[in-house]
Motif scaffolding. Structure first.
Motif, PDB file in Angstrom:
ATOM      1  N   VAL A  52       0.839  -1.206   0.000  1.00  0.00           N
ATOM      2  CA  VAL A  52       0.000   0.000   0.000  1.00  0.00           C
ATOM      3  C   VAL A  52       0.871   1.252   0.000  1.00  0.00           C
ATOM      4  CG1 VAL A  52      -1.690   1.335   1.341  1.00  0.00           C
ATOM      5  CG2 VAL A  52      -1.961  -1.142   1.105  1.00  0.00           C
ATOM      6  N   SER A  53       1.968   1.230   0.740  1.00  0.00           N
ATOM      7  CA  SER A  53       2.879   2.375   0.755  1.00  0.00           C
ATOM      8  C   SER A  53       3.471   2.622  -0.625  1.00  0.00           C
ATOM      9  CB  SER A  53       3.994   2.134   1.774  1.00  0.00           C
ATOM     10  OG  SER A  53       4.988   3.130   1.690  1.00  0.00           O
ATOM     11  N   GLN A  54       3.852   1.540  -1.326  1.00  0.00           N
ATOM     12  CA  GLN A  54       4.424   1.686  -2.673  1.00  0.00           C
ATOM     13  C   GLN A  54       3.394   2.230  -3.660  1.00  0.00           C
ATOM     14  OE1 GLN A  54       7.050  -1.644  -4.007  1.00  0.00           O
ATOM     15  NE2 GLN A  54       6.456  -2.566  -2.047  1.00  0.00           N
ATOM     16  N   ILE A  55       2.149   1.750  -3.551  1.00  0.00           N
ATOM     17  CA  ILE A  55       1.094   2.242  -4.446  1.00  0.00           C
ATOM     18  C   ILE A  55       0.825   3.721  -4.178  1.00  0.00           C
ATOM     19  CG2 ILE A  55      -1.350   2.042  -5.062  1.00  0.00           C
ATOM     20  CD1 ILE A  55      -1.148  -0.951  -4.435  1.00  0.00           C
ATOM     21  N   ALA A  56       0.723   4.084  -2.893  1.00  0.00           N
ATOM     22  CA  ALA A  56       0.460   5.477  -2.530  1.00  0.00           C
ATOM     23  C   ALA A  56       1.571   6.387  -3.040  1.00  0.00           C
ATOM     24  CB  ALA A  56       0.315   5.604  -1.017  1.00  0.00           C
ATOM     25  N   GLU A  57       2.821   5.932  -2.933  1.00  0.00           N
ATOM     26  CA  GLU A  57       3.939   6.737  -3.425  1.00  0.00           C
ATOM     27  C   GLU A  57       3.878   6.875  -4.939  1.00  0.00           C
ATOM     28  OE1 GLU A  57       8.812   7.047  -2.970  1.00  0.00           O
ATOM     29  OE2 GLU A  57       7.752   5.221  -2.351  1.00  0.00           O
ATOM     30  N   HIS A  58       3.480   5.800  -5.630  1.00  0.00           N
ATOM     31  CA  HIS A  58       3.375   5.852  -7.084  1.00  0.00           C
ATOM     32  C   HIS A  58       2.268   6.808  -7.521  1.00  0.00           C
ATOM     33  CE1 HIS A  58       2.666   4.586 -11.244  1.00  0.00           C
ATOM     34  NE2 HIS A  58       3.847   3.967 -11.210  1.00  0.00           N
ATOM     35  N   VAL A  59       1.171   6.834  -6.776  1.00  0.00           N
ATOM     36  CA  VAL A  59       0.018   7.657  -7.153  1.00  0.00           C
ATOM     37  C   VAL A  59       0.217   9.114  -6.757  1.00  0.00           C
ATOM     38  CG1 VAL A  59      -2.454   8.035  -6.783  1.00  0.00           C
ATOM     39  CG2 VAL A  59      -1.581   5.704  -7.076  1.00  0.00           C
ATOM     40  N   PHE A  60       0.673   9.349  -5.520  1.00  0.00           N
ATOM     41  CA  PHE A  60       0.738  10.718  -4.989  1.00  0.00           C
ATOM     42  C   PHE A  60       2.156  11.242  -4.803  1.00  0.00           C
ATOM     43  CE2 PHE A  60      -3.293   9.042  -3.050  1.00  0.00           C
ATOM     44  CZ  PHE A  60      -4.164   9.800  -3.821  1.00  0.00           C
ATOM     45  N   GLY A  61       3.182  10.368  -4.937  1.00  0.00           N
ATOM     46  CA  GLY A  61       4.522  10.794  -4.573  1.00  0.00           C
ATOM     47  C   GLY A  61       4.632  10.877  -3.055  1.00  0.00           C
ATOM     48  N   ARG A  62       5.777  11.294  -2.556  1.00  0.00           N
ATOM     49  CA  ARG A  62       5.962  11.395  -1.097  1.00  0.00           C
ATOM     50  C   ARG A  62       5.470  12.758  -0.607  1.00  0.00           C
ATOM     51  NH1 ARG A  62       8.456   7.363   2.631  1.00  0.00           N
ATOM     52  NH2 ARG A  62       8.789   5.615   1.230  1.00  0.00           N
ATOM     53  N   GLY A  63       4.236  13.057  -0.959  1.00  0.00           N
ATOM     54  CA  GLY A  63       3.644  14.320  -0.552  1.00  0.00           C
ATOM     55  C   GLY A  63       2.695  14.137   0.609  1.00  0.00           C
TER      56      GLY A  63
END
Length: 607
Positions: free
Chosen positions: A287-298
């Motif tokens: 889930v962390s990897q998907i979130a980073e792919h979708v939103f970046g580390r924002g």
């Protein structure tokens, strides 16, 4: 201690206030569905971890596996909606099996559910900590300590009461739902705009690799691991009494909402993981990897990580609601200690909450808070209870005069599928740890019977023939003393009110002090003989017990020995540290003697 308890738990509630502790549907969704909804944070990752053993090309099979799990979720939901209406008193699989199968089956279901609830707390808290560590890796050395702290925090919140904890937990649950749905929606938009660039382009694993026995076994293992997404679905059926009236209808509606949300989020995350080419990493969740792919580390990435941590933390709360309710029902049938049936100050089953906390912390400590080590233990109890519950409902429907063919077909199909999943889970994960649960369930059932037999034997021994009339008995009173004081005088006065056969006993270490004691006693002359026991090894308890042993041998059949222990009560707790605890030790030593009555004569000091 009382003030400290009030600070953490709150003021006691009246019994009649229990009606006000019932939950509306939106709060009940937060309380009872957090376990099921939170499983989307790790279910997809568990599928990919198994498929990775075959090769990255096998990740294409994650989609059909997810679809199969969605079909299973639909069948289980339809079955449990019927259970909710048929058994509004709660108890889920245990009650269904007790009423429509037999006692052993109900106890197996009860044991499986209890183990599952403990595992739910351990897995959910460990997964929540893992999500937190994905965003803040510097906390990794404190993984176990963080998990234990969170369990303790949950325990305190639940001891405060159902309604109060539901209000606290509702907002993080809905934050998680909204953030995950937003991530899925934005991710799908990205896929639609940018096209697929996941592992599907490489094709699935070669058929020669997949359709061997080893390949099939791994596919079954992946399916069984993904079925952890269904854990917690049964929680609503166990806690129907917590819903506002009409409880069965509100519970069934809440179960439908939960299943729809669970299905959307689970399949959405699995689809995004495949489309984005996400593979499991050691210290970062899928889930962390998907979130980073979708939103970046924002900011939105950190919102999702915090929301995931919170929902996994709250998922454990489902167990804190279901476990005490279930154990109270089993305890009413005398298969567990009766104290589990008692509600605490805040109208919750406090002993059940405390027991769940202790067992979960032990599990976290044993497995060092490792989610992947705990997951293989997880699904066995869940699907075993699913199978037993649906089996019981099918037998109940077949007994009815008006048989609903569609209802029987749904539950029959659900029984078959969940039974197969149980077998698959045990076989495919046996060496990974499923054997522990397979062994633990019979052990817990054996414990149930031991407790039940204990209560039955006690009831048989205590049963009174109503023709029996109480008779007057004699008692010899012994007053252990260390000197002559107001405490001793008060004890002798009380003793003279219950018996004419009284003796004071003291233990001395040397002849000089013994002579002084006898001289002072004769001068006081309370009309009670004094026995002085010598103690060459400077112990007090042993000579007294030896003297009482002698009296027990000499006493008549209907005679009791009453030991009156004089004890002065100090005003402040720390004053007790300045005095010896001979009275306490003596009472502890004598309490198990058959015809010896031990009583304390308190003397309250003003200073």
């Amino acid at each position: 201690m009382g003030q400290l308890k009030r600070f953490f738990i709150g003021s006691p509630l009246r019994t009649r206030q229990i009606a006000h502790e019932k939950l509306p549907k939106w709060k009940a969704l937060a309380i009872f569905s957090s376990d099921a909804l939170s499983s989307v944070a790790y279910a997809t990752e568990e599928i990919l971890l198994v498929l990775a053993l075959i090769g990255f090309g096998a990740f294409a099979y994650s989609l059909p596996i997810a679809i199969a799990i969605l079909v299973l979720l639909t069948v289980v939901t339809l079955s449990y909606r019927q259970i909710v209406h048929a058994f509004p008193s709660g108890g889920g699989a245990y009650i269904v099996a007790r009423e429509h199968v037999n006692t052993p089956a109900s106890l197996v279901a009860g044991a499986a559910l209890m183990i599952d609830y403990v595992l739910t707390v351990a897995v959910s808290i460990s997964s929540g900590v893992a999500a937190l560590l994905s965003a803040f890796p510097s906390l990794l050395p404190w993984r176990v300590e963080l998990a234990v702290f969170l369990v303790m925090l949950l325990m305190i919140l639940n001891l405060r009461g159902i309604r109060e904890s539901a209000t606290v937990f509702a907002f993080p649950t809905y934050l998680f739902i909204l953030s995950i749905l937003l991530m899925i929606a934005v991710g799908w938009i990205q896929i639609w705009k940018e096209g697929w660039h996941g592992y599907h382009a490489q094709g699935a694993a070669p058929a020669a690799d997949m359709w061997t026995w080893a390949g099939m076994l791994l596919l079954f293992r992946a399916f069984a691991s993904g079925c952890s997404a269904l854990t917690g679905v049964e929680a609503i059926s166990n806690g129907v009494p917590a819903f506002r009236s009409p409880a069965p209808r509100n519970a069934a509606i809440t179960m439908t909402w939960m299943s729809l949300l669970l299905g959307m989020m689970f399949f959405g995350i699995t689809l995004l993981a495949y489309a984005f080419g996400i593979a499991p990493k050691e210290h970062e969740t899928v889930v962390s990897q998907i979130a980073e792919h979708v939103f970046g580390r924002g900011p939105l990435y950190y919102v999702i990580q915090v929301a995931t941590t919170l929902i996994l933390f709250l998922a454990a709360n489902t167990s804190f609601t279901g476990f005490p309710q279930l154990t109270s029902i089993i305890a009413q049938d005398r298969f567990l200690p009766r104290k589990l049936t008692m509600r605490g100050d805040r109208l919750v089953f406090s002993n059940g909450i405390a027991l769940l906390s202790v067992l979960s912390i032990l599990l976290i400590l044993v497995f060092h808070g490792d989610t992947h080590a705990l997951i293989p233990l997880y699904a066995v109890g869940v699907f075993l209870s699913f199978t037993i519950a649906q089996w019981g409902m099918m037998k109940a429907l077949l007994r009815e005069k008006k048989k609903g063919i569609a209802r029987i077909a749904v539950i029959g199909f659900g029984t078959l599928i969940t039974g197969l999943v149980t077998v698959i889970t045990i076989v495919s994960k046996f060496t990974e740890g499923a054997w522990m649960v397979t062994v633990a369930i019979p052990v817990v059932v054996w414990m149930f019977y031991v407790i039940r037999n204990h209560y039955s034997e006690i009831a048989k021994e205590l049963r009174l023939d109503l023709h029996f009339q109480p008779q007057q008995v004699k008692t010899k009173v012994i007053i252990p003393i260390s000197g002559i004081s107001k405490v001793v005088a008060q004890s002798i006065s009380y003793a003279k009110g219950i018996s004419d056969d009284i003796v004071a006993v003291t233990v001395d270490f040397d002849d000089e002090h013994a002579g002084q004691m006898r001289e002072k006693w004769e001068k006081w002359n309370p009309n009670v003989p004094l026995i002085i026991l010598r103690s060459p090894y400077r112990t007090v308890i042993a000579p007294l017990l030896k003297y009482i042993d002698t009296l027990e041998k000499e006493k008549e059949e209907n005679e009791f020995i009453t030991v009156l222990v004089p004890q002065f009560i100090v005003r402040k707790w720390w004053h007790a540290l300045l005095h010896n605890q001979t009275a306490f030790l003596l009472k502890a030593a004598l309490i198990y003697r058959k015809d010896v009555v031990v009583s304390t004569i308190p003397f309250h000091l003003h200073e």
